[in-house]
Design a protein around this motif. Structure first.
Motif, PDB file in Angstrom:
ATOM      1  N   LEU A 204     -48.779 -56.442 -76.148  1.00  0.00           N
ATOM      2  CA  LEU A 204     -49.821 -56.133 -77.122  1.00  0.00           C
ATOM      3  C   LEU A 204     -50.810 -55.117 -76.551  1.00  0.00           C
ATOM      4  O   LEU A 204     -51.276 -54.215 -77.256  1.00  0.00           O
ATOM      5  CB  LEU A 204     -50.540 -57.406 -77.537  1.00  0.00           C
ATOM      6  N   GLN A 205     -51.132 -55.249 -75.266  1.00  0.00           N
ATOM      7  CA  GLN A 205     -52.054 -54.304 -74.629  1.00  0.00           C
ATOM      8  C   GLN A 205     -51.459 -52.906 -74.589  1.00  0.00           C
ATOM      9  O   GLN A 205     -52.168 -51.907 -74.778  1.00  0.00           O
ATOM     10  CB  GLN A 205     -52.396 -54.762 -73.219  1.00  0.00           C
ATOM     11  N   ALA A 206     -50.159 -52.805 -74.382  1.00  0.00           N
ATOM     12  CA  ALA A 206     -49.505 -51.489 -74.358  1.00  0.00           C
ATOM     13  C   ALA A 206     -49.593 -50.823 -75.724  1.00  0.00           C
ATOM     14  O   ALA A 206     -49.815 -49.605 -75.830  1.00  0.00           O
ATOM     15  CB  ALA A 206     -48.051 -51.638 -73.923  1.00  0.00           C
ATOM     16  N   ALA A 207     -49.410 -51.614 -76.788  1.00  0.00           N
ATOM     17  CA  ALA A 207     -49.547 -51.061 -78.138  1.00  0.00           C
ATOM     18  C   ALA A 207     -50.985 -50.594 -78.365  1.00  0.00           C
ATOM     19  O   ALA A 207     -51.225 -49.504 -78.917  1.00  0.00           O
ATOM     20  CB  ALA A 207     -49.144 -52.109 -79.168  1.00  0.00           C
ATOM     21  N   ARG A 208     -51.933 -51.411 -77.933  1.00  0.00           N
ATOM     22  CA  ARG A 208     -53.331 -51.045 -78.094  1.00  0.00           C
ATOM     23  C   ARG A 208     -53.667 -49.761 -77.332  1.00  0.00           C
ATOM     24  O   ARG A 208     -54.380 -48.892 -77.841  1.00  0.00           O
ATOM     25  CB  ARG A 208     -54.213 -52.192 -77.587  1.00  0.00           C
ATOM     26  N   ASP A 209     -53.156 -49.626 -76.116  1.00  0.00           N
ATOM     27  CA  ASP A 209     -53.433 -48.443 -75.303  1.00  0.00           C
ATOM     28  C   ASP A 209     -52.893 -47.173 -75.961  1.00  0.00           C
ATOM     29  O   ASP A 209     -53.517 -46.110 -75.875  1.00  0.00           O
ATOM     30  CB  ASP A 209     -52.839 -48.598 -73.911  1.00  0.00           C
ATOM     31  N   LEU A 210     -51.732 -47.272 -76.589  1.00  0.00           N
ATOM     32  CA  LEU A 210     -51.185 -46.111 -77.294  1.00  0.00           C
ATOM     33  C   LEU A 210     -52.129 -45.664 -78.397  1.00  0.00           C
ATOM     34  O   LEU A 210     -52.374 -44.471 -78.590  1.00  0.00           O
ATOM     35  CB  LEU A 210     -49.813 -46.448 -77.872  1.00  0.00           C
ATOM     36  N   PHE A 211     -52.686 -46.637 -79.111  1.00  0.00           N
ATOM     37  CA  PHE A 211     -53.567 -46.312 -80.235  1.00  0.00           C
ATOM     38  C   PHE A 211     -54.914 -45.769 -79.762  1.00  0.00           C
ATOM     39  O   PHE A 211     -55.413 -44.782 -80.317  1.00  0.00           O
ATOM     40  CB  PHE A 211     -53.790 -47.565 -81.092  1.00  0.00           C
ATOM     41  N   TYR A 212     -55.514 -46.385 -78.745  1.00  0.00           N
ATOM     42  CA  TYR A 212     -56.884 -46.045 -78.369  1.00  0.00           C
ATOM     43  C   TYR A 212     -57.012 -45.116 -77.163  1.00  0.00           C
ATOM     44  O   TYR A 212     -58.094 -44.540 -76.939  1.00  0.00           O
ATOM     45  CB  TYR A 212     -57.684 -47.326 -78.107  1.00  0.00           C
ATOM     46  N   ARG A 213     -55.948 -44.947 -76.399  1.00  0.00           N
ATOM     47  CA  ARG A 213     -56.029 -44.097 -75.218  1.00  0.00           C
ATOM     48  C   ARG A 213     -54.908 -43.061 -75.138  1.00  0.00           C
ATOM     49  O   ARG A 213     -55.008 -42.098 -74.375  1.00  0.00           O
ATOM     50  CB  ARG A 213     -55.986 -44.948 -73.946  1.00  0.00           C
ATOM     51  N   GLY A 214     -53.858 -43.253 -75.904  1.00  0.00           N
ATOM     52  CA  GLY A 214     -52.688 -42.396 -75.800  1.00  0.00           C
ATOM     53  C   GLY A 214     -52.645 -41.293 -76.837  1.00  0.00           C
ATOM     54  O   GLY A 214     -53.681 -40.830 -77.343  1.00  0.00           O
ATOM     55  N   ASP A 215     -51.430 -40.899 -77.167  1.00  0.00           N
ATOM     56  CA  ASP A 215     -51.213 -39.776 -78.077  1.00  0.00           C
ATOM     57  C   ASP A 215     -51.864 -39.988 -79.432  1.00  0.00           C
ATOM     58  O   ASP A 215     -52.376 -39.042 -80.040  1.00  0.00           O
ATOM     59  CB  ASP A 215     -49.701 -39.558 -78.233  1.00  0.00           C
ATOM     60  N   MET A 216     -51.845 -41.215 -79.929  1.00  0.00           N
ATOM     61  CA  MET A 216     -52.452 -41.465 -81.244  1.00  0.00           C
ATOM     62  C   MET A 216     -53.945 -41.201 -81.213  1.00  0.00           C
ATOM     63  O   MET A 216     -54.504 -40.620 -82.153  1.00  0.00           O
ATOM     64  CB  MET A 216     -52.166 -42.898 -81.688  1.00  0.00           C
ATOM     65  N   ALA A 217     -54.613 -41.611 -80.153  1.00  0.00           N
ATOM     66  CA  ALA A 217     -56.041 -41.351 -80.016  1.00  0.00           C
ATOM     67  C   ALA A 217     -56.314 -39.843 -80.008  1.00  0.00           C
ATOM     68  O   ALA A 217     -57.262 -39.367 -80.649  1.00  0.00           O
ATOM     69  CB  ALA A 217     -56.577 -41.992 -78.745  1.00  0.00           C
ATOM     70  N   HIS A 218     -55.488 -39.099 -79.289  1.00  0.00           N
ATOM     71  CA  HIS A 218     -55.658 -37.642 -79.248  1.00  0.00           C
ATOM     72  C   HIS A 218     -55.510 -37.033 -80.641  1.00  0.00           C
ATOM     73  O   HIS A 218     -56.288 -36.149 -81.024  1.00  0.00           O
ATOM     74  CB  HIS A 218     -54.641 -37.023 -78.285  1.00  0.00           C
TER      75      HIS A 218
END
Length: 571
Positions: A204-218
């Motif tokens: 779940l944390q990995a999914a969250r990181d993608l949204f808030y810190r990864g490509d999606m956030a960018h």
């Protein structure tokens, strides 16, 4: 049992329950389906305030699914660049919070993976669902904004592609397919799978990181900045949907919980505290005395909301005093049984009812408001679930596609909840960098003998607390089942500043559904209320859902509001 604002969301919740998930798993599944099927009201990048009851732990908590203002935002910025106005659109953007709220809920109180709970929403986004008439009407209203050139097609292309093909709103019965949103769900599932070897929580944390810190956030930040927005990668990376304790009162042996003063939730229990000292049954249901007393009690609670509620990370909110029974008794004495207060009452002084230290703010109050003309803002939805173990889930997701453009490649709009902010530096909900606006969506739960009895809530902006109060009283004071209680005609006051900018305010104004007896309306007007009669069954009065638990019979009862597309299911 599950009840939500859309039949497909209710079906999704029930599907998860049948698969062995608990109330939180089912509630999150329904919430994400609502993000797909009610795009006019909610978004995966919007807000999602949540209340959860864990029966085994004996724990009731809230998840503050509400975004924060970018660090670059300030009152000075809007005064210098926009003449002291919060312009519509991208400059109202706060950090998207629904995604983290859903993920945090299943991490803390669920049992399933994101892949399991998102499956119904993913199927509907990828394969489509038929547009109901209610969604078509909402899209048709938005269509005019494209045709009159008020929206830049460069930024709204992703919205147009899905919901306005060929420049025309999807019609009733047309199938809405949201491929970008489906791909977002797939990418989050893939991120979760990549970390699944380290356990469910790390997935779940990995999914969250993608949204808030990864490509999606960018992608979100780049799109926001391209339109002149203020959101930054730091704003995204530091955001957290906080776990916070609820607030509550005891109403004649029933404990009623709401979210804290970062939303308007305590207004409901403040009003109930005031009303607890009246003989409501003796007045008679929906009689002139009863409706006058309910409206005047709500006006007192809204006056305190206006003067005291704000993000408690930034403001000392005297919540203990506001909810003290003696304070409620003092406020009760201010009601004139024969005459309506001609405007919003003055705020009370709750500080005398608690030990106040003033560490994080001052006791300055906003000026008493002047009448202002305002327009209604986009609406919200609601979900409640009770499972076989006695766990409960209550959530009020919001922020649809009307307020902001869909992000290309991601398939959802980002929250513009900043519109529920003041630019008055003395107001407790005044804009500050990193601060949360004061939110209208507010789920609730009620308990008997320490055990969950009724999750309940509704969409409806400033109507929410008013409709929720009337539902509660219909059940507790007048012995109705929840469906009967929901179907009763309702009233609402407007004699306070609206939560949405520019905070419209019409002193003494109230609304009543057309099924209220005309003689009752005339008597309310004689007492000084300025009454507008609405349709007999109007969605403007919200769309309540509620579930009650009978511990002796070991049965559940559910109610779903026919004023909108609500649907209930259980066994």
């Amino acid at each position: 049992m599950a009840a939500t604002g859309h039949y497909l969301a209710t079906a999704a919740a029930y599907r998860i329950l049948e698969q062995g998930g608990n109330a939180t798993d089912a509630g999150v599944a329904a919430g994400i389906v609502i993000n797909v099927t009610l795009p006019q009201y909610t978004s995966f990048g919007g807000v999602a305030p949540i209340m959860v009851h864990d029966a085994a732990r004996g724990e009731t908590a809230t998840i503050a699914g509400l975004g924060r203002w970018p660090k670059a935002a300030s009152v000075d910025y809007f005064n210098a660049n926009h003449g002291g106005v919060l312009p519509g659109g991208v400059l109202r953007t706060v950090t998207p919070s629904a995604a983290d709220a859903w993920l945090s809920a299943i991490q803390l109180y669920g049992t399933m993976t994101f892949e399991q709970v998102v499956a119904p929403a993913l199927e509907l986004a990828e394969k489509g669902f038929p547009i109901p008439h209610s969604l078509h009407r909402a899209l048709a209203r938005e269509e005019d904004k494209f045709s009159n050139g008020s929206r830049d097609p460069r930024h709204w292309s992703a919205t147009m592609e899905v919901f306005f093909p060929g420049g025309k709103a999807l019609g009733t019965g047309d199938v809405a397919i949201q491929k970008d949103l489906a791909n977002t769900f797939k990418r989050l599932v893939s991120a979760e799978r990549s970390a699944s070897g380290r356990g469910r929580v790390m997935g779940l944390q990995a999914a969250r990181d993608l949204f808030y810190r990864g490509d999606m956030a960018h992608k979100m930040v780049e799109f926001n900045r391209a339109q002149g927005g203020l959101l930054s990668l730091e704003d995204m990376a530091t955001f957290e949907a906080k776990l916070e304790p609820p607030v509550s009162i005891d109403y004649k042996g029933i404990e009623v919980f709401t979210c804290g003063p970062w939303c308007q939730g305590p207004t409901t229990i403040q009003a109930l505290g005031i009303l607890s000292g009246f003989d409501l049954q003796g007045m008679g249901h929906n009689s002139p005395d009863y409706l006058h007393t309910v409206i005047e009690s709500l006006k007192l609670a809204f006056a305190d909301r206006h003067s005291y509620y704000g993000d408690p990370d930034f403001v000392d909110v005297p919540m203990k005093g506001l909810l003290d029974p003696d304070y409620a008794a003092q406020r009760r004495q201010e009601i004139d049984s024969t005459r309506a207060c001609p405007d919003m009452p003055r705020a009370g002084d709750p500080h005398a009812y608690q030990a106040y230290n003033g560490q994080n703010g001052n006791r300055a109050k906003p000026a008493h408001p002047e009448p202002v003309v305002g327009a209604a803002e986009p609406d919200t939805s609601y979900i409640c679930v009770v499972d076989q173990w006695g766990n409960g889930f209550s959530a009020t997701p919001s922020d649809g596609i009307g307020g902001a453009a869909v992000v290309p490649g991601l398939g959802f709009a980002m929250s513009t909840r900043g519109y529920q902010t003041w630019l008055d530096p003395d107001h407790p909900a005044c804009l500050m960098p990193g601060k949360r606006p004061r939110l209208t969506p507010n789920p609730a739960m009620a308990f008997r003998d320490g055990k969950l009895w009724m999750p309940f809530g509704t969409p409806g902006g400033d109507v929410q607390c008013q409709s929720m109060t009337q539902l509660f009283l219909n059940v507790v004071e007048f012995g109705m089942d929840v469906q009967q209680a929901i179907e009763q005609p309702r009233v609402a006051s407007w004699s306070f500043p609206d939560s949405g900018f520019p905070h419209g305010y019409t002193p003494a104004a109230m609304s009543a559904e057309g099924r209220i007896d005309p003689d009752t309306i005339r008597e309310l007007e004689r007492r000084g209320h300025v009454v507008e009669v609405w349709d007999d069954w109007t969605p403007r009065m919200g769309a309540l859902n509620a579930i009650t638990i009978d511990r002796e019979k070991e049965t559940l009862e559910v109610g779903a509001d026919l004023r909108r597309d609500n649907y209930a299911m259980g066994r």
